[in-house]
Scaffold this motif. Structure first.
Motif, PDB file in Angstrom:
ATOM      1  N   GLU A 535     -38.864-124.095  39.811  1.00  0.00           N
ATOM      2  CA  GLU A 535     -37.904-123.456  38.919  1.00  0.00           C
ATOM      3  C   GLU A 535     -36.689-123.006  39.727  1.00  0.00           C
ATOM      4  O   GLU A 535     -36.830-122.288  40.720  1.00  0.00           O
ATOM      5  CB  GLU A 535     -38.531-122.239  38.243  1.00  0.00           C
ATOM      6  N   PRO A 536     -35.461-123.430  39.327  1.00  0.00           N
ATOM      7  CA  PRO A 536     -34.269-122.982  40.059  1.00  0.00           C
ATOM      8  C   PRO A 536     -33.983-121.504  39.793  1.00  0.00           C
ATOM      9  O   PRO A 536     -34.268-120.988  38.716  1.00  0.00           O
ATOM     10  CB  PRO A 536     -33.159-123.880  39.496  1.00  0.00           C
ATOM     11  N   VAL A 537     -33.406-120.810  40.785  1.00  0.00           N
ATOM     12  CA  VAL A 537     -33.071-119.391  40.683  1.00  0.00           C
ATOM     13  C   VAL A 537     -31.627-119.199  41.116  1.00  0.00           C
ATOM     14  O   VAL A 537     -31.211-119.705  42.171  1.00  0.00           O
ATOM     15  CB  VAL A 537     -34.007-118.529  41.557  1.00  0.00           C
ATOM     16  N   ASP A 538     -30.858-118.474  40.308  1.00  0.00           N
ATOM     17  CA  ASP A 538     -29.471-118.139  40.638  1.00  0.00           C
ATOM     18  C   ASP A 538     -29.207-116.739  40.078  1.00  0.00           C
ATOM     19  O   ASP A 538     -28.849-116.573  38.922  1.00  0.00           O
ATOM     20  CB  ASP A 538     -28.520-119.169  40.022  1.00  0.00           C
ATOM     21  N   LEU A 539     -29.387-115.713  40.932  1.00  0.00           N
ATOM     22  CA  LEU A 539     -29.330-114.326  40.478  1.00  0.00           C
ATOM     23  C   LEU A 539     -28.594-113.456  41.474  1.00  0.00           C
ATOM     24  O   LEU A 539     -28.568-113.747  42.678  1.00  0.00           O
ATOM     25  CB  LEU A 539     -30.749-113.748  40.304  1.00  0.00           C
ATOM     26  N   THR A 540     -28.024-112.362  40.964  1.00  0.00           N
ATOM     27  CA  THR A 540     -27.493-111.309  41.830  1.00  0.00           C
ATOM     28  C   THR A 540     -28.509-110.169  41.890  1.00  0.00           C
ATOM     29  O   THR A 540     -29.412-110.085  41.063  1.00  0.00           O
ATOM     30  CB  THR A 540     -26.165-110.751  41.285  1.00  0.00           C
ATOM     31  N   ARG A 541     -28.332-109.286  42.871  1.00  0.00           N
ATOM     32  CA  ARG A 541     -29.235-108.140  42.963  1.00  0.00           C
ATOM     33  C   ARG A 541     -29.088-107.211  41.758  1.00  0.00           C
ATOM     34  O   ARG A 541     -30.048-106.551  41.364  1.00  0.00           O
ATOM     35  CB  ARG A 541     -28.972-107.375  44.264  1.00  0.00           C
ATOM     36  N   GLN A 542     -27.893-107.121  41.208  1.00  0.00           N
ATOM     37  CA  GLN A 542     -27.708-106.300  40.017  1.00  0.00           C
ATOM     38  C   GLN A 542     -28.531-106.834  38.860  1.00  0.00           C
ATOM     39  O   GLN A 542     -29.128-106.070  38.102  1.00  0.00           O
ATOM     40  CB  GLN A 542     -26.221-106.260  39.636  1.00  0.00           C
ATOM     41  N   GLN A 543     -28.589-108.140  38.716  1.00  0.00           N
ATOM     42  CA  GLN A 543     -29.420-108.740  37.672  1.00  0.00           C
ATOM     43  C   GLN A 543     -30.894-108.479  37.952  1.00  0.00           C
ATOM     44  O   GLN A 543     -31.679-108.229  37.030  1.00  0.00           O
ATOM     45  CB  GLN A 543     -29.150-110.242  37.589  1.00  0.00           C
ATOM     46  N   LEU A 544     -31.270-108.502  39.227  1.00  0.00           N
ATOM     47  CA  LEU A 544     -32.657-108.210  39.589  1.00  0.00           C
ATOM     48  C   LEU A 544     -32.999-106.758  39.278  1.00  0.00           C
ATOM     49  O   LEU A 544     -34.104-106.450  38.819  1.00  0.00           O
ATOM     50  CB  LEU A 544     -32.862-108.490  41.081  1.00  0.00           C
ATOM     51  N   ALA A 545     -32.023-105.852  39.489  1.00  0.00           N
ATOM     52  CA  ALA A 545     -32.259-104.431  39.216  1.00  0.00           C
ATOM     53  C   ALA A 545     -32.488-104.174  37.741  1.00  0.00           C
ATOM     54  O   ALA A 545     -33.121-103.174  37.366  1.00  0.00           O
ATOM     55  CB  ALA A 545     -31.074-103.600  39.706  1.00  0.00           C
ATOM     56  N   ALA A 546     -31.997-105.072  36.882  1.00  0.00           N
ATOM     57  CA  ALA A 546     -32.191-104.896  35.446  1.00  0.00           C
ATOM     58  C   ALA A 546     -33.663-104.978  35.050  1.00  0.00           C
ATOM     59  O   ALA A 546     -34.046-104.519  33.984  1.00  0.00           O
ATOM     60  CB  ALA A 546     -31.391-105.958  34.682  1.00  0.00           C
ATOM     61  N   PHE A 547     -34.495-105.567  35.937  1.00  0.00           N
ATOM     62  CA  PHE A 547     -35.935-105.633  35.662  1.00  0.00           C
ATOM     63  C   PHE A 547     -36.595-104.271  35.805  1.00  0.00           C
ATOM     64  O   PHE A 547     -37.761-104.107  35.439  1.00  0.00           O
ATOM     65  CB  PHE A 547     -36.621-106.621  36.624  1.00  0.00           C
ATOM     66  N   GLU A 548     -35.876-103.269  36.375  1.00  0.00           N
ATOM     67  CA  GLU A 548     -36.370-101.892  36.543  1.00  0.00           C
ATOM     68  C   GLU A 548     -37.703-101.842  37.290  1.00  0.00           C
ATOM     69  O   GLU A 548     -38.647-101.160  36.900  1.00  0.00           O
ATOM     70  CB  GLU A 548     -36.518-101.204  35.179  1.00  0.00           C
ATOM     71  N   GLY A 549     -37.769-102.591  38.385  1.00  0.00           N
ATOM     72  CA  GLY A 549     -38.966-102.557  39.224  1.00  0.00           C
ATOM     73  C   GLY A 549     -40.102-103.422  38.744  1.00  0.00           C
ATOM     74  O   GLY A 549     -41.138-103.515  39.414  1.00  0.00           O
ATOM     75  N   ARG A 550     -39.941-104.109  37.601  1.00  0.00           N
ATOM     76  CA  ARG A 550     -41.020-104.941  37.076  1.00  0.00           C
ATOM     77  C   ARG A 550     -40.740-106.430  37.290  1.00  0.00           C
ATOM     78  O   ARG A 550     -41.223-107.270  36.553  1.00  0.00           O
ATOM     79  CB  ARG A 550     -41.224-104.659  35.585  1.00  0.00           C
ATOM     80  N   PHE A 551     -39.931-106.749  38.299  1.00  0.00           N
ATOM     81  CA  PHE A 551     -39.598-108.145  38.549  1.00  0.00           C
ATOM     82  C   PHE A 551     -40.764-108.850  39.235  1.00  0.00           C
ATOM     83  O   PHE A 551     -41.562-108.235  39.951  1.00  0.00           O
ATOM     84  CB  PHE A 551     -38.326-108.271  39.402  1.00  0.00           C
ATOM     85  N   PRO A 552     -40.861-110.155  39.053  1.00  0.00           N
ATOM     86  CA  PRO A 552     -41.974-110.912  39.650  1.00  0.00           C
ATOM     87  C   PRO A 552     -41.921-110.860  41.173  1.00  0.00           C
ATOM     88  O   PRO A 552     -40.828-110.870  41.775  1.00  0.00           O
ATOM     89  CB  PRO A 552     -41.738-112.341  39.137  1.00  0.00           C
ATOM     90  N   PRO A 553     -43.070-110.832  41.833  1.00  0.00           N
ATOM     91  CA  PRO A 553     -43.095-110.790  43.301  1.00  0.00           C
ATOM     92  C   PRO A 553     -42.335-111.931  43.973  1.00  0.00           C
ATOM     93  O   PRO A 553     -41.691-111.704  45.009  1.00  0.00           O
ATOM     94  CB  PRO A 553     -44.594-110.830  43.629  1.00  0.00           C
ATOM     95  N   PRO A 554     -42.361-113.172  43.441  1.00  0.00           N
ATOM     96  CA  PRO A 554     -41.586-114.232  44.116  1.00  0.00           C
ATOM     97  C   PRO A 554     -40.085-113.942  44.167  1.00  0.00           C
ATOM     98  O   PRO A 554     -39.421-114.280  45.152  1.00  0.00           O
ATOM     99  CB  PRO A 554     -41.884-115.473  43.267  1.00  0.00           C
ATOM    100  N   LEU A 555     -39.563-113.288  43.116  1.00  0.00           N
ATOM    101  CA  LEU A 555     -38.151-112.927  43.134  1.00  0.00           C
ATOM    102  C   LEU A 555     -37.876-111.862  44.197  1.00  0.00           C
ATOM    103  O   LEU A 555     -36.842-111.896  44.873  1.00  0.00           O
ATOM    104  CB  LEU A 555     -37.711-112.418  41.759  1.00  0.00           C
ATOM    105  N   ALA A 556     -38.802-110.899  44.312  1.00  0.00           N
ATOM    106  CA  ALA A 556     -38.638-109.876  45.351  1.00  0.00           C
ATOM    107  C   ALA A 556     -38.623-110.511  46.731  1.00  0.00           C
ATOM    108  O   ALA A 556     -37.836-110.122  47.616  1.00  0.00           O
ATOM    109  CB  ALA A 556     -39.768-108.853  45.242  1.00  0.00           C
ATOM    110  N   LEU A 557     -39.493-111.516  46.946  1.00  0.00           N
ATOM    111  CA  LEU A 557     -39.520-112.214  48.237  1.00  0.00           C
ATOM    112  C   LEU A 557     -38.218-112.984  48.462  1.00  0.00           C
ATOM    113  O   LEU A 557     -37.663-112.978  49.571  1.00  0.00           O
ATOM    114  CB  LEU A 557     -40.717-113.164  48.276  1.00  0.00           C
TER     115      LEU A 557
END
Length: 644
Positions: A535-557
């Protein structure tokens, strides 16, 4: 007498006896110390689980703290057992917390910080659990709560003292921490950073073996993973319900009882007159007379009151005796002598002179015994029923205390005994998700999970109406299920485990191909097992922060890797492995007046303060020195698991 002993101990005979006596005391202390080092509160291994800077942490305190921690966990997860709590590292976490608190308190004491009795008393008084019915601190409630929790007052005071010392030491360390502008700018820029890459999932199911393992392999896997197969505690509850329909005593009132109650409440059934009134109170008799004359001449009481600067109050319905109690007998006499719509003759009370208009008169005629016989009979019937039930319940409770069984008690009352299926502490039926115990057991369920097997108790379900006799007829302790009972589950877990191991090996092969310059999509296609596409990924950290700490572990890595690298990550519950490939990092920029910069500084402050406090705790442990007694800790673990 004192002079005699002094002369004796200084004499030629007294000195040898004194020395012998001191030697005996020394031997007694030495013997006691030797004996204590061989026992651990009744458990082998010593009476302390750790020593921090010379301060001991006793095994008994660790046991109490572990049980309290489990109680707190059970508030969120009622089915959590001590076995599972310890298997998940709960005991180690509790001991670490106790070591930190002891280290902080000892360091604080050595450097002159104190938590005096008055300060501790103020903390105790402020604890809501120790307040009585008045809302104020109650010493009786205080002692009862401590007794119920098995905590001594000295232990509570010691714990509060440690907490207060920790506040004095850690709060100044963490308070007011701020992030430097350069650090805040760097972090704020990170929020605008963009990352591009791809994530592939290598599911364990795709690599799981089809066949069944041999018995030796299965037993070895089960032994290595027993903690994964722990079942929560289950209890089978037997119960019987009784109420008014099971009374064998007479509750129907007699004619004599009805007559006696009629005489007792004669005032209630006598003729009664109440009045609705409009009233104002003035300071002088002359003012009251003037207002009355104006109203009788055709004006209104309200208009006259407004002109005189007073307000009119409405009363009623009110009886003569009630009015007399509120004002005076003279006022009541005058008001109840006036006709409807008239202004009563002004009369005086302690408040002043009353000008009262009678707005309405309500008269209730007297009621004879025959007229209220049914009403009184129903009241007496309800009282007799409640009294008889209370007496029956007291008698049953006494018999249960004397050892009468639930079955015998049910036979006496001619009521049915019912048996539940195995229940969890949460009230759910074990093995039947979504199915719960019958509603009548709800108020008694918590007690049922604290009872000894086969010892029935009595509980009141609906006040004065329904009672419950119940017992835990069978208790299945929390433990790993026997292999024979969960063979299919263990086989499924073995397959997942083997599949996860193969998925990990496949992830290593994919990573090796990526290092050779192959794309992730191509590396996946080279595997013999068919795998889901990346799966391709194209994200900013601000978009990642929108998950409010519930983002998938692969994205955190992905957001913690270096550009041009690839890493693997284990998926939860042996479900497989991820391969995370980071292609590009686009650095973010932030202006000096960007609101994001100020927000980042505010958010970093508490985080930096917390880091200061954590570093201080580590430094205190290192400075004071921490020694753990592995034997004693293991003994506590066995005690909590009931293995002694």
């Amino acid at each position: 007498m004192i002079q005699f002993f002094r002369r004796f101990f200084q004499s030629k005979l007294g000195i040898p006896l004194t020395l012998a006596f001191l030697a005996l005391i020394a031997f007694a202390f030495a013997s006691s110390d030797v004996a204590n080092t061989g026992t651990f509160g009744g458990i082998a291994g010593g009476d302390r689980v750790a020593v921090v800077g010379g301060q001991k942490i006793d095994s008994a305190d660790l046991v109490i703290s572990a049980r309290d921690a489990l109680d707190r966990v059970r508030q969120q997860n009622p089915n959590m057992s001590m076995d599972a709590f310890i298997a998940q590292g709960g005991l180690d976490d509790v001991l670490d917390q106790m070591i930190d608190r002891t280290a902080i308190a000892e360091y604080a004491r050595r450097h002159g910080l104190r938590a005096g009795d008055n300060l501790i008393n103020s903390e105790i008084i402020s604890i809501p659990a120790f307040r009585g019915a008045s809302g104020e601190f109650d010493s009786t409630t205080f002692r009862q709560v401590l007794a119920a929790r098995g905590i001594s007052e000295s232990a509570l005071r010691s714990d509060l003292s440690q907490g207060l010392l920790a506040q004095q030491l850690l709060v100044p360390v963490a308070f007011g921490a701020q992030a430097p502008d350069k650090l805040a700018t760097r972090y704020a820029a990170l929020l605008k950073e963009r990352r591009r890459g791809s994530i592939a999932m290598l599911p364990a199911q795709a690599f799981a073996p089809e066949g069944t393992p041999d018995q030796a392999t299965l037993e070895a896997f089960y032994a290595d993973n027993r903690a994964d197969f722990i079942r929560p505690e289950r209890r089978v509850i037997r119960y019987a319900v009784f109420g008014p329909e099971n009374l064998d005593t007479r509750i129907e009132p007699t004619a004599a009882e009805i007559g006696a109650r009629y005489e007792e409440d004669s005032a209630r059934y006598a003729a009664r007159e109440t009045r609705r009134l409009s009233q104002l109170i003035v300071p002088t008799q002359e003012a009251a007379g003037t207002i009355r004359e104006r109203v009788e001449a055709g004006g209104s009481l309200e208009a006259a009151a407004r002109e005189a600067g007073f307000d009119v109050a409405e009363l009623g319905p009110i009886s003569r005796s009630e009015l007399a109690a509120q004002s005076s007998a003279d006022v009541a006499r005058a008001v109840f002598a006036a006709e409807r719509g008239a202004i009563a003759t002004p009369a005086r009370s302690g408040l002043g002179w009353h000008v009262v208009r009678v707005d309405a008169i309500e008269r209730t005629p007297a009621r004879s015994l025959d007229q209220v016989r049914g009403e009184i009979a129903e009241t007496l019937r309800a009282e007799n029923r409640q009294r008889a039930l209370a007496d029956l319940a007291a008698n049953i409770e006494e018999q249960l205390t004397d050892g009468v069984s639930l079955s015998d008690m049910a036979q006496q009352l001619d009521i049915d005994v019912r048996t539940t299926r195995p229940l969890l502490a949460s009230g759910e039926v074990y093995g039947a998700p979504g199915e719960t115990a019958t509603e009548v057991l709800g108020p008694a369920l918590e007690t049922a999970f604290q009872m000894t097997e086969g010892e029935p108790q009595l509980a009141e379900i609906a006040r004065g109406e329904t009672y419950l006799i119940f017992e835990a007829s069978r208790i299945v302790e929390s433990a790993a299920a026997p292999l024979a009972e969960i063979r299919d589950d263990v086989i499924a877990a073995w397959r997942r485990d083997r599949g996860a191991a193969e998925a990990r090996a496949a992830a290593d092969r994919v990573l090796a191909r990526l290092k050779e310059g192959t794309s992730l999509a191509a590396a996946l296609r080279e595997e013999e097992t068919r795998l889901p596409p990346a799966e391709p990924v194209d994200l900013t950290r601000q978009q990642l922060a929108a998950f409010e700490g519930r983002f998938p572990p692969p994205l955190a890595l992905l957001f913690s890797m270096a550009q041009g690298t690839a890493k693997k990550l284990e998926a939860p519950e042996d479900s497989g492995w991820y391969v995370v490939d980071l292609d590009e990092i686009e650095t973010g920029t932030v202006a000096s007046d960007d609101p994001l910069l100020a927000q980042t500084k505010r958010e970093l402050g508490p985080a930096i303060g917390s880091e200061y406090a954590d570093q201080l705790r580590v430094a205190l442990r290192k400075e004071l020195g921490v020694e753990r007694n592995a034997t004693a800790i293991d003994a506590v673990r066995k005690q909590l698991l009931g293995q002694n």
